[in-house]
Design a protein around this motif. Structure first.
Motif, PDB file in Angstrom:
ATOM      1  N   SER A  25     -21.671   2.947  45.959  1.00  0.00           N
ATOM      2  CA  SER A  25     -22.403   3.923  45.141  1.00  0.00           C
ATOM      3  C   SER A  25     -22.000   4.320  43.818  1.00  0.00           C
ATOM      4  CB  SER A  25     -22.455   5.347  45.960  1.00  0.00           C
ATOM      5  OG  SER A  25     -21.071   5.608  46.377  1.00  0.00           O
ATOM      6  N   ASP A  39     -15.137   9.851  42.670  1.00  0.00           N
ATOM      7  CA  ASP A  39     -14.072  10.990  42.843  1.00  0.00           C
ATOM      8  C   ASP A  39     -12.747  10.748  42.683  1.00  0.00           C
ATOM      9  OD1 ASP A  39     -12.755  13.165  44.215  1.00  0.00           O
ATOM     10  OD2 ASP A  39     -14.305  14.124  42.638  1.00  0.00           O
ATOM     11  N   GLN A  43     -24.657   5.083  40.974  1.00  0.00           N
ATOM     12  CA  GLN A  43     -25.159   6.298  40.865  1.00  0.00           C
ATOM     13  C   GLN A  43     -24.448   7.259  40.722  1.00  0.00           C
ATOM     14  OE1 GLN A  43     -25.836   4.302  43.647  1.00  0.00           O
ATOM     15  NE2 GLN A  43     -27.687   3.348  42.712  1.00  0.00           N
ATOM     16  N   GLN A  44     -23.212   7.314  41.350  1.00  0.00           N
ATOM     17  CA  GLN A  44     -22.252   8.376  41.005  1.00  0.00           C
ATOM     18  C   GLN A  44     -20.827   7.827  41.010  1.00  0.00           C
ATOM     19  OE1 GLN A  44     -21.749  10.894  44.475  1.00  0.00           O
ATOM     20  NE2 GLN A  44     -20.482  12.316  43.349  1.00  0.00           N
TER      21      GLN A  44
END
Length: 453
Positions: A28, A35, A31-32
């Protein structure tokens, strides 16, 4: 097909769950961005799971885990995350199927060779991972050391400080991991990189890393280093001891001690593979005088104290290497003690700081490394030195202080003190009184202990 069937039909272990989560984060990322805190926690759990997981379960998920870790690294993870990812990569290969070390090292080298200046974080992550693999598997991938050194040279030209730092960390791990068993050209290129680009870098943390690379060279036997390279590197270490940054001075002081210790032990020097004409190893004659004694005696200028302190550390590192790495008998330390005290012979250039430095070397580098029988013979040697007619005042103080410290360490009887009392009373009153006080206290404590028994 059988292995795939087994993986899909067994319950997911903790390790398998963590690998699946890592794959999801990487997938992912378009898209992002991942973290950092989440990745840090996940990788910490993954490392502990690798240690706890049986090898059979590791083998089921090893390739998927390696691919996910590699993808995370080349996404440009920050230093804490890429450190954990690199450790996890090395751990899983070590515990699982180690054959993949060759393909992973080759893939990382390829990525680093083709990397662009616009991708500093990605290149730093790949370099850190490759360095970690060299640290654990260096002797298995020594054939790639020359290419790795060329990559490090390329990374040293980057403007980003952290890229140059990771390049040198990678090189240090590669040198130590290879253990002197790679080709001669690899070590020649590595030494050229360190001395031409690294030791004079504008960043102090990069200079520290360069000093550690020099120390690594010495620790693996200085492969390919001749008399010229020894002199070049040791002389530069002495020169840097007036650096304004104390951590830089300390790092080069340690490197200097390691280099001089290697030079004094030609049997430990390594001749790398692929050298056309093998030069016989040779003891670094006069190395102590040239790099440790004369710079201490002749030190001057506004950073005089910094130079002396740096050379003091170099002496201690040298003496510790002589005993712990090259396994010289502790009786040889007595001979070095005389050379150390001789640095106080020129009264005109000696002060309290020089005396303190010499005392530190004699205590930490000499006395504390001696066994009890050698310490007893050392007392006799110090007593003979005190009777020498050409003993300078500062040398006498150093001998008395060292004798006092050795007596305190041994708990020797007061008889030695009274011998000194009779022969040196007029010239050394204060120090001998202190020595007597210490011996009488020790004598009193011994009597009390005997009564208690």
């Amino acid at each position: 097909m059988a292995k795939k069937y087994v993986r899909e039909n067994v319950p997911l272990s903790r390790f398998g769950v963590l690998v699946a989560q890592l794959e999801s984060i990487v997938a992912s990322s378009s898209q992002q961005p991942p973290d950092a805190l989440l990745c840090f926690d996940l990788l910490s759990d993954l490392i502990s799971a690798i240690d706890e997981e049986p090898k059979e379960s590791i083998l089921l998920w090893q390739r998927k885990c390696e691919d996910a870790l590699y993808s995370l690294l080349i996404l440009g993870a920050r230093r804490p995350v890429r450190h954990l990812a690199s450790v996890a990569m090395a751990r899983i290969i070590s515990k699982g199927d180690t054959i993949s070390i060759y393909s992973r090292a080759s893939t990382l080298q390829g990525f680093l060779s083709d990397g662009k200046r616009s991708e500093p974080q990605r290149l730093a992550g790949a370099a850190q991972c490759l360095g970690e693999l060299y640290r654990l598997f260096g002797r298995r991938i020594t054939s790639g050391l020359l290419e790795t050194t060329i990559i490090a040279t390329k990374l040293m030209k980057f403007h980003e400080e952290f890229v140059r730092l990771e390049a040198l960390h990678m090189l240090q791990n590669a040198l130590e991991g290879s253990g002197g068993s790679a080709a001669s050209s690899a070590y020649s290129e590595a030494f050229r990189l360190i001395m031409r680009f690294a030791v004079g870098d504008k960043s102090f943390i990069v200079r520290i890393a360069a000093a550690r690379c020099l120390r690594a060279f010495a620790n693996i036997g200085g492969p390919g280093l001749g008399a010229g390279e020894f002199d070049n590197s040791a002389s530069y270490c002495v020169k840097v001891l007036d650096d304004p940054v104390s951590s830089v001075r300390d790092a080069f002081a340690e490197a200097l001690g390691a280099l001089v210790a290697l030079g004094m032990n030609p049997e430990a020097q390594v001749q790398p593979k692929g050298k056309g004409h093998v030069t016989p190893t040779k003891k670094l004659e006069g190395g102590l005088q040239r790099y440790l004694v004369l710079p201490f005696v002749k030190a001057s200028g506004v950073r005089l104290k910094n130079i002396r302190i740096g050379l003091t550390f170099s002496w201690v590192f040298f003496l510790q290497a002589i005993r712990l790495k090259y396994l010289h008998p502790d009786s040889e330390l007595q001979n070095f003690a005389l050379q150390i005290m001789d640095m106080l012979r020129a009264d005109s250039s000696v002060d309290a700081q020089a005396l303190a430095c010499v005392l530190y070397i004699l205590r930490v580098g000499v006395t504390d490394q001696m066994t009890e029988p050698t310490q007893r013979s050392f007392l006799v040697l110090l007593g003979k030195q005190l009777q020498s007619p050409d003993l300078s005042p500062f040398m006498a103080v150093a001998a008395l202080r060292t004798l006092s410290y050795t007596l305190k360490t041994l708990g020797e009887s007061v008889r030695v003190a009274f011998v000194l009392f009779r022969s040196h009373w007029n010239s050394r009153k204060f120090l001998i009184i202190q020595l007597l006080q210490q011996c009488l206290i020790l004598h009193s404590l011994c009597q009390q202990e005997n009564k208690g028994r």
